[in-house]
Design an enzyme around this catalytic site. Sequence first.
Site, PDB file in Angstrom:
ATOM      1  N   ASP A 144      -2.774   0.606   7.773  1.00  0.00           N
ATOM      2  CA  ASP A 144      -1.398   1.331   7.571  1.00  0.00           C
ATOM      3  C   ASP A 144      -0.393   0.855   8.742  1.00  0.00           C
ATOM      4  OD1 ASP A 144      -2.408   2.703   5.556  1.00  0.00           O
ATOM      5  OD2 ASP A 144      -3.129   4.384   7.029  1.00  0.00           O
ATOM      6  N   HIS A 155       0.910   5.288   1.147  1.00  0.00           N
ATOM      7  CA  HIS A 155       0.034   6.222   2.150  1.00  0.00           C
ATOM      8  C   HIS A 155       0.719   7.435   2.052  1.00  0.00           C
ATOM      9  CE1 HIS A 155      -2.429   7.466   5.343  1.00  0.00           C
ATOM     10  NE2 HIS A 155      -1.476   8.003   6.045  1.00  0.00           N
ATOM     11  N   GLU A 196      -3.167  -6.765   9.162  1.00  0.00           N
ATOM     12  CA  GLU A 196      -4.577  -6.708   9.805  1.00  0.00           C
ATOM     13  C   GLU A 196      -4.718  -5.134  10.515  1.00  0.00           C
ATOM     14  OE1 GLU A 196      -2.017  -8.390  12.826  1.00  0.00           O
ATOM     15  OE2 GLU A 196      -2.468  -8.713  10.827  1.00  0.00           O
ATOM     16  N   ASN A 213       0.710  -1.150   0.032  1.00  0.00           N
ATOM     17  CA  ASN A 213       0.043  -0.095   0.126  1.00  0.00           C
ATOM     18  C   ASN A 213       1.044   1.210   0.039  1.00  0.00           C
ATOM     19  OD1 ASN A 213      -2.690   1.566   0.243  1.00  0.00           O
ATOM     20  ND2 ASN A 213      -1.871   1.981   2.266  1.00  0.00           N
TER      21      ASN A 213
END
Length: 202
Positions: free
Chosen positions: A149, A108, A146, A106
């Site tokens: 971020d 961010h 889980e 991911n």
Amino acid sequence: MLKASIAVLVSGGGTNLQALLDAQARGELKSGEIRLVIADRPGIGAIARAQAAGVACAVAVRREAGFEAQVQELLAQYRIDMAVLAGFLGILSPAFIRTFGKPILNIHPSLIPSFCGKGFYGLRVHQAALDYGVKVTGATVHLVNEVPDGGKILLQRAVDIRPGDTAETLQRRVMEEAEWKLLPQAVEAAAAEIVEEKENLS
């Protein structure tokens, strides 16, 4: 040449997806291949970017029941080795992450652990940085676990906040100076690891 198969999950205009597609076209993403783009709603700009690049694209509506099962089915169908969340606004469940069992990256738009976690996305992140008065922000590529971020940080790049910045101007500069550079680098590194593992097993 053996390559890791990559799926990119998107929710909007697809600027980070475009950074990956451009890196692939330039030969910088050499250990992986973007084989699938999954959009979480129809009609978004990322779909047009995928189509223009000749990449398979599917729509799985995030707000509908069975979204994660549909995404898992697509990932299995295309034999995906790694998923990348590029401007994807959903939070994947722990069950999804366990079932997929492969790397999920991911991007961010802050220097984690600042201005991150549930509720911090898009312009909200940049406005929070401005409201707090920090002088430096940036972007982070991390593995997804889980905790929103909360996964292992792979790469970060700092971006100075300038006098007179708005959330919009800061967002644009963070994308140009950090996100669009970091994401292809991190994806290539992760893809290279996957390829090395496959070669060791063969």
